[in-house]
Motif scaffolding. Sequence first.
Motif, mmCIF file in Angstrom:
data_model
loop_
_atom_site.group_PDB
_atom_site.id
_atom_site.type_symbol
_atom_site.label_atom_id
_atom_site.label_comp_id
_atom_site.label_asym_id
_atom_site.label_seq_id
_atom_site.Cartn_x
_atom_site.Cartn_y
_atom_site.Cartn_z
ATOM 1 N N ALA A 1 -12.062 19.700 -8.182
ATOM 2 C CA ALA A 1 -13.283 20.010 -7.441
ATOM 3 C C ALA A 1 -13.185 21.352 -6.722
ATOM 4 C CB ALA A 1 -13.571 18.894 -6.427
ATOM 5 N N ASN A 2 -11.967 21.762 -6.375
ATOM 6 C CA ASN A 2 -11.773 23.047 -5.688
ATOM 7 C C ASN A 2 -11.681 24.227 -6.642
ATOM 8 O OD1 ASN A 2 -11.721 21.647 -3.227
ATOM 9 N ND2 ASN A 2 -9.492 21.283 -3.412
ATOM 10 N N GLY A 3 -11.818 24.002 -7.926
ATOM 11 C CA GLY A 3 -11.716 25.087 -8.896
ATOM 12 C C GLY A 3 -10.311 25.401 -9.327
ATOM 13 N N ARG A 4 -9.334 24.588 -8.901
ATOM 14 C CA ARG A 4 -7.938 24.813 -9.290
ATOM 15 C C ARG A 4 -7.714 24.305 -10.705
ATOM 16 N NH1 ARG A 4 -3.728 22.307 -5.269
ATOM 17 N NH2 ARG A 4 -4.927 23.749 -3.910
ATOM 18 N N VAL A 5 -7.021 25.085 -11.520
ATOM 19 C CA VAL A 5 -6.799 24.767 -12.928
ATOM 20 C C VAL A 5 -5.445 24.108 -13.085
ATOM 21 C CG1 VAL A 5 -6.673 25.678 -15.273
ATOM 22 C CG2 VAL A 5 -8.223 26.722 -13.610
ATOM 23 N N HIS A 6 -5.425 22.968 -13.766
ATOM 24 C CA HIS A 6 -4.186 22.277 -14.121
ATOM 25 C C HIS A 6 -3.874 22.616 -15.576
ATOM 26 C CE1 HIS A 6 -4.320 19.916 -10.394
ATOM 27 N NE2 HIS A 6 -5.632 19.826 -10.617
ATOM 28 N N TRP A 7 -2.877 23.457 -15.785
ATOM 29 C CA TRP A 7 -2.631 23.994 -17.118
ATOM 30 C C TRP A 7 -1.998 22.981 -18.055
ATOM 31 C CZ3 TRP A 7 -5.204 28.137 -18.099
ATOM 32 C CH2 TRP A 7 -5.523 29.027 -17.060
ATOM 33 N N LYS A 8 -1.272 21.975 -17.520
ATOM 34 C CA LYS A 8 -0.689 20.969 -18.389
ATOM 35 C C LYS A 8 -1.784 20.008 -18.863
ATOM 36 C CE LYS A 8 3.922 21.014 -16.405
ATOM 37 N NZ LYS A 8 5.012 20.217 -15.788
ATOM 38 N N PRO A 9 -1.839 19.747 -20.163
ATOM 39 C CA PRO A 9 -2.914 18.857 -20.674
ATOM 40 C C PRO A 9 -2.741 17.434 -20.170
ATOM 41 C CG PRO A 9 -1.353 19.355 -22.404
ATOM 42 C CD PRO A 9 -0.972 20.232 -21.240
ATOM 43 N N ARG A 10 -3.836 16.707 -20.070
ATOM 44 C CA ARG A 10 -3.818 15.326 -19.601
ATOM 45 C C ARG A 10 -3.514 14.413 -20.780
ATOM 46 N NH1 ARG A 10 -9.600 14.661 -18.032
ATOM 47 N NH2 ARG A 10 -9.756 15.873 -19.959
ATOM 48 N N GLY A 11 -2.315 14.061 -21.007
ATOM 49 C CA GLY A 11 -1.946 13.258 -22.166
ATOM 50 C C GLY A 11 -1.272 11.971 -21.774
ATOM 51 N N HIS A 12 -0.817 11.244 -22.774
ATOM 52 C CA HIS A 12 -0.083 10.000 -22.543
ATOM 53 C C HIS A 12 1.332 10.345 -22.127
ATOM 54 C CE1 HIS A 12 -3.435 7.829 -24.334
ATOM 55 N NE2 HIS A 12 -3.399 8.699 -25.344
ATOM 56 N N ASN A 13 2.142 9.326 -21.970
ATOM 57 C CA ASN A 13 3.530 9.564 -21.606
ATOM 58 C C ASN A 13 4.289 10.068 -22.810
ATOM 59 O OD1 ASN A 13 3.852 7.282 -23.188
ATOM 60 N ND2 ASN A 13 3.937 5.881 -21.421
ATOM 61 N N GLU A 14 5.546 10.378 -22.592
ATOM 62 C CA GLU A 14 6.334 11.023 -23.642
ATOM 63 C C GLU A 14 6.573 10.094 -24.824
ATOM 64 O OE1 GLU A 14 9.844 12.503 -21.941
ATOM 65 O OE2 GLU A 14 8.859 13.973 -20.636
ATOM 66 N N SER A 15 6.705 8.804 -24.573
ATOM 67 C CA SER A 15 6.951 7.895 -25.690
ATOM 68 C C SER A 15 5.742 7.808 -26.608
ATOM 69 C CB SER A 15 7.307 6.499 -25.147
ATOM 70 O OG SER A 15 6.219 5.991 -24.369
ATOM 71 N N GLU A 16 4.558 7.736 -26.003
ATOM 72 C CA GLU A 16 3.359 7.716 -26.820
ATOM 73 C C GLU A 16 3.187 9.018 -27.590
ATOM 74 O OE1 GLU A 16 0.252 6.884 -24.168
ATOM 75 O OE2 GLU A 16 0.791 4.783 -23.850
ATOM 76 N N ALA A 17 3.568 10.126 -26.928
ATOM 77 C CA ALA A 17 3.450 11.412 -27.606
ATOM 78 C C ALA A 17 4.372 11.490 -28.809
ATOM 79 C CB ALA A 17 3.761 12.548 -26.623
ATOM 80 N N GLU A 18 5.596 10.940 -28.652
ATOM 81 C CA GLU A 18 6.524 10.972 -29.780
ATOM 82 C C GLU A 18 6.005 10.114 -30.922
ATOM 83 O OE1 GLU A 18 10.231 9.776 -28.229
ATOM 84 O OE2 GLU A 18 10.567 11.622 -27.077
ATOM 85 N N GLY A 19 5.450 8.937 -30.617
ATOM 86 C CA GLY A 19 4.919 8.105 -31.677
ATOM 87 C C GLY A 19 3.760 8.733 -32.397
ATOM 88 N N ALA A 20 2.893 9.400 -31.628
ATOM 89 C CA ALA A 20 1.757 10.068 -32.263
ATOM 90 C C ALA A 20 2.229 11.208 -33.150
ATOM 91 C CB ALA A 20 0.794 10.592 -31.189
ATOM 92 N N THR A 21 3.274 11.875 -32.736
ATOM 93 C CA THR A 21 3.792 12.980 -33.528
ATOM 94 C C THR A 21 4.376 12.497 -34.845
ATOM 95 O OG1 THR A 21 4.284 14.146 -31.497
ATOM 96 C CG2 THR A 21 5.392 14.926 -33.480
ATOM 97 N N GLU A 22 5.102 11.338 -34.793
ATOM 98 C CA GLU A 22 5.677 10.807 -36.027
ATOM 99 C C GLU A 22 4.583 10.401 -37.005
ATOM 100 O OE1 GLU A 22 8.211 7.686 -34.851
ATOM 101 O OE2 GLU A 22 9.721 8.985 -33.914
ATOM 102 N N ASN A 23 3.529 9.786 -36.505
ATOM 103 C CA ASN A 23 2.441 9.369 -37.404
ATOM 104 C C ASN A 23 1.762 10.572 -38.046
ATOM 105 O OD1 ASN A 23 2.926 6.705 -36.754
ATOM 106 N ND2 ASN A 23 1.456 6.700 -35.037
ATOM 107 N N GLN B 1 -7.641 20.585 -23.286
ATOM 108 C CA GLN B 1 -8.100 21.642 -22.393
ATOM 109 C C GLN B 1 -7.535 21.466 -20.992
ATOM 110 O OE1 GLN B 1 -9.627 24.198 -23.421
ATOM 111 N NE2 GLN B 1 -10.183 23.490 -25.478
ATOM 112 N N PRO B 2 -7.133 22.565 -20.338
ATOM 113 C CA PRO B 2 -6.723 22.475 -18.930
ATOM 114 C C PRO B 2 -7.903 22.063 -18.069
ATOM 115 C CG PRO B 2 -5.980 24.531 -19.926
ATOM 116 C CD PRO B 2 -6.938 23.904 -20.888
ATOM 117 N N ALA B 3 -7.662 21.123 -17.173
ATOM 118 C CA ALA B 3 -8.726 20.566 -16.352
ATOM 119 C C ALA B 3 -8.827 21.321 -15.036
ATOM 120 C CB ALA B 3 -8.472 19.080 -16.091
ATOM 121 N N GLU B 4 -10.028 21.295 -14.469
ATOM 122 C CA GLU B 4 -10.292 21.898 -13.170
ATOM 123 C C GLU B 4 -10.669 20.809 -12.185
ATOM 124 O OE1 GLU B 4 -13.172 24.965 -13.225
ATOM 125 O OE2 GLU B 4 -12.166 26.172 -14.771
#
Length: 711
Positions: free
Chosen positions: A141-163, A136-139
Amino acid sequence: MFFDEEDERNFNPELFRAVHREFYAISSDLEVARYGLRSVPTHTEDGIPIRKLYVSNLPPKTTRTELFGVFAQYGFIKSCWLRMGEKGPNKTLAPTYAFVTFSNPADAHKALLAPNHEKALRGRTLRISPADSWHQPAEDANGRVHWKPRGHNESEAEGATENVEGQEGAVAEASMEEGEATTSQEGTNMEAMSEDSAAEHPGYSILEILNRDCLAHVLSYVPVRDLIRSERVSKDWQSMVHEYLQGIRVFKTSWWQHGTVTLTTAVLRRVLQRLGAALTRLHIDHHWSALNDRTAHTVGKFCPNLEELKVVGMYTRNWNPLTYGCKQLKNLSFISCNKLTDSSLVNLVKQESCIESLTVANNTHVTGLFLTGANPTKLHSLAFYNCFSLQGTVLCAAIETLPVLTTLKLDVGATSLWKIVPLILNKLPKLEELSLSEYSSVEDSSAIVPQGTESLCEAFSKLTELKTLNLSRNIYISNAVLKQVAQSCPKLETLNVSSCNSRKNFPHAGVGDEGLAAICKSCTLLRTLDMSYLAGATDAGAGAAAGCPTLASLTARGNSALTAAPFARCLENCHYLEELDLCGCDSVSEEVAAAAARALAITPRPLVLRLAATLAATTDFMISQDFPSHKLLSVNVSDDRCNPHLRPDFVDRIFEDSSDGSLDDVYEHDHFDDFLNSDDDLFLEDELEEYDDEVLYQIEWGVRAQHIVLL
């Protein structure tokens, strides 16, 4: 289910089945999720508003555009991402799951609460669940929305994808065997693949938002040149532009609005390469100097399906190449083409030609010789306008080779052509439309009119199929001609006799009350009548139009002798009358508008009254509350369509007789030299010698220049 004896006696099986079907339908829309019956939270366990949804059970070949169309009904979508995986022995890409992100959490909540039948695609019901807090995009304290999800770095993402990709088959089998565990298994897949979605999460484009019809309407406002130049943006845009250009059926070169780029034949060739194959109508009405003689070859090569071609103001002489490429060309028009000759048209009207309508206007070279011996089997419409080189004898001989001619227009012709018109009409008994307008030359009129009227009446006696007749501004038309038309043309639907001898001082009388009365009495199918600018028309002739039951349009402009009484009768008796134009009729009062309101109360229909420059337009009756207005009545008192130069009472103030004595006050002076100043004030003696020398010098220099040119 247990029933008592009394219940069994009152049990109705049909009623039970009907109620069972209704309850089943209701229960199918109530999705039982892990949160309970229709218990869908608005926030995750971490308190983050739910904006992103996880979508599975996608049908094969699902596109982002289709997925966007399913969820766009609930609110604005920030992004729509589709996961494509390999499937089958050939490893064809197939959609596995998707993420849909809404800008507003309330819209995502509406999508979750929507019934299942609304979230179906290609007969398959989509499984929708909120994405976990990791996605989920996080908000802040000022109500600003961060549309990029809060995830791990790209290497961890690639490993999770392979699994996840390795376990994807096992998960699918488990979900098929254990239906109750499907939702929880999808949540597991969703959490494991979060980083993959973050790395491959592109936004959607306008091509996926607007459908093809909307895009075509938007692109219609963009010049063709800009569309062609924008093809290099992307492949999707290029295919969309090609699809739009292939859908264009009409193109006019006057739409070329680029001052920096001149529309030459080479540029037109590139344009027709893109859209010429689908064109059915082409108007070459650009500036003539920009196109050359190769234009006809270009059109014939790239426009095979062309049905109508209109050429305006070009100096191209050879148009025969059109016959080699445009095999379906039916309508051909040449307007103000000065180099057009008979040899330019001879191959266009051959016996095997498909030309059905030919128009030549404002030309000084065409004589009609191209029709001799051509014998076109499909040519049924022939029109010449302002062609003073057209020879009546040649055209009369060529008419015999036109067996299916039903439309003939010989407008603005020479006096010699008018003498041959009766002979031409005698050979066209099947004529349905005839136009003989703007013959206003008074050359030897005393010798032409008496004999011409008899021969013209004899010619009209054979035109029993005539439906449309235009005789406007023709001084040779009289009441005798109209009486013959009324007697011989019972199928007449349109008649225009405006300005037929509108001058009261002309030696021969034109159209008047007798001719109008004869037409309105005999031609019961008449729908359109124009009796404007007639000096011999009075209320008696205009009132005869009330005897035409099918009359839909009546025009009587610029006649001060007409009043409102005859037109009030027309409104009362002509129940199909939809337009009445009385512009410039000075004596027409507001009685016409009152009669129109009364007529519409009896026979409702849309009616337009044009009363500009009349007595009704100068009074306050039209804007007062006493005016009986009607919703179907439209009264126009501002748009004056009357031509003052065609009025019977028009007086030319420049060449009128009173202008002969306009210089009398000058010659009445006793000292004429004092009136214009003396010669000494005009030329002094010293300046006169210099003036003579200057004149001699200019003459001598002109002779030398001419001698140089000759050498």
